[in-house]
Scaffold this motif. Structure first.
Motif, short mmCIF file in Angstrom:
data_model
loop_
_atom_site.label_atom_id
_atom_site.label_comp_id
_atom_site.label_asym_id
_atom_site.label_seq_id
_atom_site.Cartn_x
_atom_site.Cartn_y
_atom_site.Cartn_z
N ILE A 123 47.43 42.57 48.50
CA ILE A 123 46.28 42.73 47.61
C ILE A 123 46.67 42.41 46.18
CG2 ILE A 123 44.82 44.51 46.54
CD1 ILE A 123 44.46 45.66 49.39
N ARG A 124 47.83 42.82 45.76
CA ARG A 124 48.29 42.48 44.40
C ARG A 124 48.39 40.97 44.22
NH1 ARG A 124 52.47 47.44 44.48
NH2 ARG A 124 51.27 48.92 43.21
N ARG A 125 48.83 40.29 45.26
CA ARG A 125 48.90 38.83 45.20
C ARG A 125 47.50 38.22 45.17
NH1 ARG A 125 51.22 37.36 50.21
NH2 ARG A 125 51.16 35.21 49.46
N CYS A 126 46.56 38.82 45.89
CA CYS A 126 45.17 38.35 45.85
C CYS A 126 44.61 38.47 44.43
CB CYS A 126 44.30 39.16 46.82
SG CYS A 126 44.65 38.90 48.57
N ALA A 128 46.43 38.64 41.60
CA ALA A 128 47.17 37.76 40.70
C ALA A 128 46.73 36.30 40.84
CB ALA A 128 48.67 37.88 40.97
N SER A 129 46.31 35.92 42.03
CA SER A 129 45.89 34.54 42.27
C SER A 129 44.48 34.27 41.77
CB SER A 129 45.96 34.23 43.77
OG SER A 129 44.94 34.94 44.47
N GLY A 130 43.74 35.32 41.44
CA GLY A 130 42.36 35.16 41.02
C GLY A 130 41.36 35.15 42.16
N ARG A 131 41.84 35.30 43.40
CA ARG A 131 40.91 35.33 44.54
C ARG A 131 40.08 36.60 44.53
NH1 ARG A 131 42.79 32.25 49.01
NH2 ARG A 131 40.93 33.00 50.15
N GLY A 180 33.57 40.86 49.11
CA GLY A 180 33.21 42.00 48.28
C GLY A 180 34.22 42.26 47.18
N ALA A 181 35.49 41.88 47.44
CA ALA A 181 36.54 42.06 46.44
C ALA A 181 36.55 40.95 45.40
CB ALA A 181 37.90 42.16 47.11
N GLY A 182 35.74 39.90 45.63
CA GLY A 182 35.63 38.84 44.63
C GLY A 182 35.87 37.43 45.13
N ASP A 183 36.28 37.27 46.39
CA ASP A 183 36.55 35.94 46.93
C ASP A 183 35.23 35.20 47.17
OD1 ASP A 183 38.31 33.97 47.66
OD2 ASP A 183 38.78 34.80 49.63
#
Length: 206
Positions: A123-126, A128-131, A180-183
């Motif tokens: 999730i932290r990588r998600c 950081a990637s802006g996804r 829902g998280a922004g993707d």
């Protein structure tokens, strides 16, 4: 005289069927075909046995999550971890039921926090990637856990009519959580497709 080991999964099956306080050393020994002394020899008593059952449950979950290989797509990785969680639960139904079936001890909380580290990292990588849009990573990890655990609990209880709906609901849960998280819908769909071919982690059955 040596005693045959009392396997945690055998105790888990009884704990799943009976209240923790109702399960006795004598009842367990009779069920698995050993003497009561064997239980005390290997575990020291019922409290220690329950602790060992829960520890083994989290250990199997940890191995399943650790078997998911990281890729360049963090959303795919998060979805693959959720798939590994579900596979482990379906392969270890009794252990899974006991893992979250009692008021947690400090050990349970520590093991649960350790189990969250892999999805939390994804999730932290998600983020950081802006996804995913900016959010508290630990909150998102718990929200994902709530969704997957709820679906798995209903699936193990036989509450999908027909049972094939469980897979459809699971796929939708993974996609909708990411969106829902922004993707974007398109990116989430691509990650969902990629996660279907993720390498399964080990899941030794009950």
């Amino acid at each position: 005289m040596s005693h045959p080991p009392v396997q945690p999964q055998a105790a888990a099956r009884l704990l799943e069927a009976e209240d923790r306080q109702a399960l006795t050393t004598r009842r367990l020994a009779a069920e698995v075909g050993v003497s009561t002394m064997a239980v005390y020899t290997h575990f020291g008593g019922m409290d220690e046995l329950v602790t060992e059952v829960v520890r083994e449950s989290y250990a199997r979950l940890g191995r399943a999550l650790a078997g998911v290989q990281e890729t360049a797509d963090p959303v795919t990785d998060l979805m693959a971890l959720c798939r590994a969680y579900r596979r482990n639960a379906l392969a270890n139904t009794s252990l899974y039921a006991t893992m979250l079936g009692f008021t947690p001890t400090s050990d349970d909380q520590r093991w649960g926090a350790q189990a969250l580290q892999a999805p939390l990292s994804a999730i932290r990588r998600c983020l950081a990637s802006g996804r995913f849009r900016p959010a508290e990573p630990l909150l998102l990890a718990h929200q994902a856990w709530c969704g997957v655990h709820g679906l798995v609990t209903l699936e193990l209880g036989g509450y999908f009519f027909p049972s094939s709906l469980a897979e459809q609901c699971f796929e939708g849960l993974l996609r909708d959580f990411a969106v829902g998280a922004g993707d974007t819908v398109e990116a989430a769909a691509r990650s969902l497709e990629a996660s279907r071919s993720s390498r399964p982690g080990p899941a030794a059955a009950d």
